[in-house]
Design a protein around this motif. Structure first.
Motif, PDB file in Angstrom:
ATOM      1  N   SER A   1       0.831  -1.209   0.000  1.00  0.00           N
ATOM      2  CA  SER A   1       0.000   0.000   0.000  1.00  0.00           C
ATOM      3  C   SER A   1       0.859   1.250   0.000  1.00  0.00           C
ATOM      4  N   ARG A   2       1.889   1.264   0.843  1.00  0.00           N
ATOM      5  CA  ARG A   2       2.756   2.437   0.932  1.00  0.00           C
ATOM      6  C   ARG A   2       3.485   2.683  -0.388  1.00  0.00           C
ATOM      7  N   LEU A   3       3.920   1.620  -1.027  1.00  0.00           N
ATOM      8  CA  LEU A   3       4.624   1.764  -2.290  1.00  0.00           C
ATOM      9  C   LEU A   3       3.682   2.301  -3.369  1.00  0.00           C
ATOM     10  N   ASN A   4       2.452   1.833  -3.380  1.00  0.00           N
ATOM     11  CA  ASN A   4       1.469   2.340  -4.338  1.00  0.00           C
ATOM     12  C   ASN A   4       1.215   3.836  -4.138  1.00  0.00           C
ATOM     13  N   VAL A   5       1.100   4.253  -2.876  1.00  0.00           N
ATOM     14  CA  VAL A   5       0.874   5.667  -2.593  1.00  0.00           C
ATOM     15  C   VAL A   5       2.044   6.514  -3.093  1.00  0.00           C
TER      16      VAL A   5
ATOM     17  N   ARG B   1      -3.542   3.805  -6.774  1.00  0.00           N
ATOM     18  CA  ARG B   1      -4.471   3.398  -5.733  1.00  0.00           C
ATOM     19  C   ARG B   1      -3.748   2.507  -4.727  1.00  0.00           C
ATOM     20  N   ALA B   2      -4.112   2.655  -3.457  1.00  0.00           N
ATOM     21  CA  ALA B   2      -3.406   1.913  -2.419  1.00  0.00           C
ATOM     22  C   ALA B   2      -3.545   0.405  -2.596  1.00  0.00           C
ATOM     23  N   ASP B   3      -4.666  -0.047  -3.197  1.00  0.00           N
ATOM     24  CA  ASP B   3      -4.884  -1.481  -3.350  1.00  0.00           C
ATOM     25  C   ASP B   3      -4.540  -1.992  -4.749  1.00  0.00           C
ATOM     26  N   ALA B   4      -3.804  -1.186  -5.532  1.00  0.00           N
ATOM     27  CA  ALA B   4      -3.405  -1.637  -6.871  1.00  0.00           C
ATOM     28  C   ALA B   4      -2.465  -2.833  -6.762  1.00  0.00           C
ATOM     29  N   ALA B   5      -2.609  -3.759  -7.705  1.00  0.00           N
ATOM     30  CA  ALA B   5      -1.794  -4.980  -7.676  1.00  0.00           C
ATOM     31  C   ALA B   5      -0.339  -4.651  -7.984  1.00  0.00           C
TER      32      ALA B   5
END
Length: 412
Positions: A192-196, A201-205
Motif C-alpha cells: 500500500s505504501r509503495l502504491n501511494v 491506488r493503495a490497493d493496486a496490484a
C-alpha cells in the motif's frame, strides 16, 4: 476491503510481473505529487525574480477643470499627466537578488524532496522484500514442522514416544500459522505504501519484488563529509537563505534613499477638442527622514534575520558532520551483523536442526531438543533477513542525508 491470502499470492506470482527497484524509483520520480508540488514552488519562486526587479508601473491621469458650471460632462480645460518612478537607489535590483536566492533555496528544497522520496521508496521496497522473504521462511518452516509432526505420529503409534510429542508438534505448527498472519499484514502495508508513493491506488496490484544486490559501502569518512557539506540540500537551502538575508539587509539600508518620480503635465484649454497649449515637467521625492524609527527597525530586522540564517547554517553543518559518522558506524555495524548471521550463525543453526532430527529419529534425543533447535533456526533465519533489511535501509538513509544519488552496487 480485506486482501485474502489467495489474492496476496496471486499478486506475487514470480514470472508474471516482477517489480524492480529501478522501476519503482522511476515511477515515483515521474508521478509523485509531492515532488511535483516542490518543483512547481520552485517555478513560482523563479517567476518572482523578474517581478521584484521590475520598475514601478508608470502612472497616467487627467485633471478635468470646470468654469461656471457643475455639470459632470461639461468642462472647459483638461490637464493630462504621466509620471514614472526611477529606481536610482537600486532597491529593485536588491529585491531581485533576494528573490533569486530564495528561488535557489526552493530548487535545493525540491532536491531535498527528491532525495527524501528516493529514500522512502527504497525503504518501503526493502520492507516489501523483507516481508516476502519472511513469508518464504515461514512456508519452509511450516513444511519442516509438518515433517516433524509426521515423525511424532509414527513414533507415537509405534509406542516409542509419548502423545505429548504430537501435541507439541501441532502447537508449533499453529504458532507458525499465527506468525504468518502478521507477516501478511506487513506485506500488505508495504504494498500500500509503495502504491501511494507511485501515485497509484493503495490497493493496486503489484508484482513480486525482485531481489537487489547487496550494496558495498566503502566511503572515506573525510571525503564523504566534504561531499555532504557541499551537496546536502539542507545546507544549500541554508546558504541561499543567507544570500537572501544579505540582499534584504542591503535593501533595508537603502530604504532611506528616495527614488525620484519624474512627471510631465500637458494642458488643453477651451474644451476637449482643443490642442495642447502648455506643458510642465517636474520631479518629486518621498521624504523618509521624518520616519527614522520605521527604517531603523527595518534594518535591525534584516540584520537579525541574517544572523539567524548564519547560525542555522552553522548548526546544519555541525549536524551534518555528526550524521556522517553516525550513519557510517551504523552501516558498518549492521553489515557485520548480517554477514555474521549469513556466514556462520544460520549455517550452524541448520546443522543443529539436522543433527537433532537424526538423533530424534534414532531415539537418541527428545522432541523438545528437536523443536528447540527448530525454533532457534527459525529465529536466526528471520533475524538474518531483518539485519539485511536494516542494512539496506541504513544505506538508503545515509545516501539521502549526504546528498548522494542512488546507484546500483555490486554484491560483495
Amino acid at each position: 476491503m480485506v486482501t485474502t491470502v489467495a489474492e496476496l499470492h496471486a499478486s506475487e506470482m514470480p514470472g508474471t510481473n516482477v517489480l524492480t527497484l529501478e522501476t519503482v524509483l522511476a515511477e515515483v520520480l515521474a508521478t509523485n505529487p509531492r515532488l511535483k508540488a516542490a518543483r512547481a514552488n520552485w517555478g513560482a519562486m523563479q517567476a518572482r525574480v523578474r517581478q521584484e526587479g521590475a520598475w514601478a508601473d508608470p502612472r497616467v491621469g487627467v485633471d478635468i477643470e470646470r468654469s461656471g458650471t457643475t455639470r459632470l460632462f461639461t468642462f472647459t480645460d483638461n490637464e493630462w499627466m504621466i509620471s514614472q518612478e526611477l529606481p536610482l537607489s537600486g532597491k529593485n535590483r536588491r529585491r531581485a537578488r533576494a528573490a533569486n536566492a530564495e528561488a535557489a533555496a526552493a530548487f535545493a528544497d525540491a532536491d531535498r524532496r527528491k532525495l527524501e522520496l528516493i529514500r522512502e521508496a527504497r525503504t518501503t521496497f526493502y520492507n516489501l522484500l523483507n516481508a516476502q522473504a519472511q513469508l518464504d521462511l515461514n512456508e519452509k518452516n511450516a513444511a519442516l514442522l509438518e515433517q516433524f509432526a509426521q515423525i511424532t505420529r509414527i513414533k507415537y503409534e509405534a509406542g516409542t514416544r509419548m502423545q505429548s510429542d504430537v501435541f507439541m508438534a501441532e502447537t508449533e505448527s499453529l504458532k507458525n500459522q499465527e506468525a504468518r498472519r502478521d507477516l501478511e499484514q506487513r506485506l500488505v502495508e508495504a504494498q500500500s505504501r509503495l502504491n501511494v508513493l507511485m501515485n497509484r491506488r493503495a490497493d493496486a496490484a503489484l508484482g513480486r519484488a525482485a531481489t537487489v544486490d547487496l550494496p558495498v559501502v566503502d566511503y572515506d569518512a573525510g571525503e564523504i563529509e566534504m561531499h555532504a557539506l557541499m551537496h546536502r540540500p539542507e545546507l544549500r537551502v541554508a546558504a541561499q537563505k543567507i544570500a537572501a538575508a544579505n540582499a534584504r539587509h542591503d535593501l533595508a539600508k537603502r530604504a532611506w534613499i528616495p527614488d525620484p518620480e519624474v512627471r510631465v503635465e500637458a494642458r488643453q484649454f477651451n474644451g476637449s477638442g482643443a490642442r495642447i497649449q502648455e506643458y510642465d515637467t517636474g520631479i518629486f521625492f518621498n521624504f523618509p527622514w521624518f520616519n527614522r524609527g520605521k527604517y531603523r527597525a527595518g534594518v535591525e530586522e534584516a540584520k537579525k534575520n541574517r544572523e539567524s540564517a548564519e547560525y542555522e547554517l552553522t548548526a546544519t553543518e555541525n549536524e551534518t558532520r555528526g550524521l556522517v559518522r553516525e550513519h557510517l558506524q551504523r552501516i558498518q555495524t549492521l553489515h557485520h551483523h548480517y554477514t555474521l548471521f549469513r556466514d556462520k550463525i544460520v549455517p550452524l543453526a541448520r546443522q543443529t536442526v539436522e543433527s537433532a532430527r537424526i538423533s530424534y529419529s534414532n531415539d537418541k534425543a527428545s522432541f523438545l531438543e528437536l523443536i528447540t533447535a527448530q525454533r532457534t533456526l527459525r529465529e536466526v533465519e528471520a533475524m538474518s533477513q531483518q539485519h539485511l533489511t536494516d542494512y539496506l535501509i541504513a544505506v538508503a538513509d545515509f545516501e539521502a542525508m549526504a546528498g548522494i544519488a542512488h546507484e546500483t552496487h555490486e554484491r560483495k
